[in-house]
Design a protein around this motif. Structure first.
Motif, PDB file in Angstrom:
ATOM      1  N   VAL A   1     -15.576 -10.175 -12.923  1.00 47.69           N
ATOM      2  CA  VAL A   1     -15.735 -10.564 -14.325  1.00 47.69           C
ATOM      3  C   VAL A   1     -17.226 -10.693 -14.612  1.00 47.69           C
TER       4      VAL A   1
ATOM      5  N   ASP B   1     -13.911  -5.177 -22.256  1.00 47.49           N
ATOM      6  CA  ASP B   1     -14.158  -5.351 -23.686  1.00 47.49           C
ATOM      7  C   ASP B   1     -14.854  -4.123 -24.276  1.00 47.49           C
TER       8      ASP B   1
ATOM      9  N   GLU C   1     -17.717  -4.417 -20.599  1.00 47.11           N
ATOM     10  CA  GLU C   1     -17.796  -5.512 -19.629  1.00 47.11           C
ATOM     11  C   GLU C   1     -16.399  -5.939 -19.189  1.00 47.11           C
TER      12      GLU C   1
ATOM     13  N   THR D   1     -13.870  -8.492 -18.522  1.00 49.62           N
ATOM     14  CA  THR D   1     -13.703  -9.879 -18.968  1.00 49.62           C
ATOM     15  C   THR D   1     -12.536 -10.579 -18.276  1.00 49.62           C
TER      16      THR D   1
ATOM     17  N   ALA E   1     -10.832 -10.977 -25.321  1.00 52.50           N
ATOM     18  CA  ALA E   1     -11.799  -9.864 -25.268  1.00 52.50           C
ATOM     19  C   ALA E   1     -11.948  -9.188 -26.623  1.00 52.50           C
TER      20      ALA E   1
END
Length: 159
Positions: free
Chosen positions: A4, A127, A131, A133, A157
């Motif tokens: 994450v 997202d 990234e 998440t 997200a």
């Protein structure tokens, strides 16, 4: 290992969408999140249950604009048949060259003791910025994800 907060590794693989197209993760990122549900193999009991549960809960993901993709090392032809037989309304990524499972570090090198490398059952939410998440990975192929948790992660997200 992808975690994450990391940028999701980009990959390209065949897409079983009723036909056979190409899927590149970076090209699928837009304004809403992508859910990547890695599963060991089409037509197996737990994998069928998992993909059918995503199918049955697809509305919750669509409500927040998230797109769900199943990802396995099965061929696109096998994945298309799996989609058809289970009436899956989302697409399946055929990672037969194992690029995605290696990039996300979710390789089960010796699935069920057969010496065949497949995806560990795992779920990543990515997202719109690429990234990661949310991450869930298990070494036990008989365990399914917490679907409510995945839905919540996708909703977060999308915010």
């Amino acid at each position: 290992m992808v975690d994450v907060g990391d940028d999701a590794p980009d990959f390209t693989a065949p897409l079983a969408d009723g036909d056979v197209d190409s899927f590149t993760l970076s090209e699928e990122l837009g304004d809403e999140p992508v859910v990547l549900a890695f599963y060991p193999g089409a037509f197996t009991g737990v994998c069928t249950d998992e993909m059918c549960t995503f199918r049955d809960n697809l509305g919750a993901f669509e409500d927040v604009g998230a797109t769900v993709y199943g990802v396995s090392v099965d061929t696109p032809f096998a994945n298309n048949e799996f989609r058809d037989q289970n009436d899956l309304s989302f697409d399946l990524v055929s990672d037969s060259d194992k690029e995605a499972i290696e990039a996300f570090d979710v390789v089960d090198e010796d699935f069920a003791g057969f010496g065949y490398a497949v995806a560990k059952r795992s779920v990543f939410v990515v997202d719109a910025d690429g990234e990661v998440t949310y991450k869930w990975v298990t070494d036990d192929p008989g365990v399914e994800p917490d679907y409510d948790e995945v839905e919540e992660a996708a909703a977060e997200a999308a915010e």
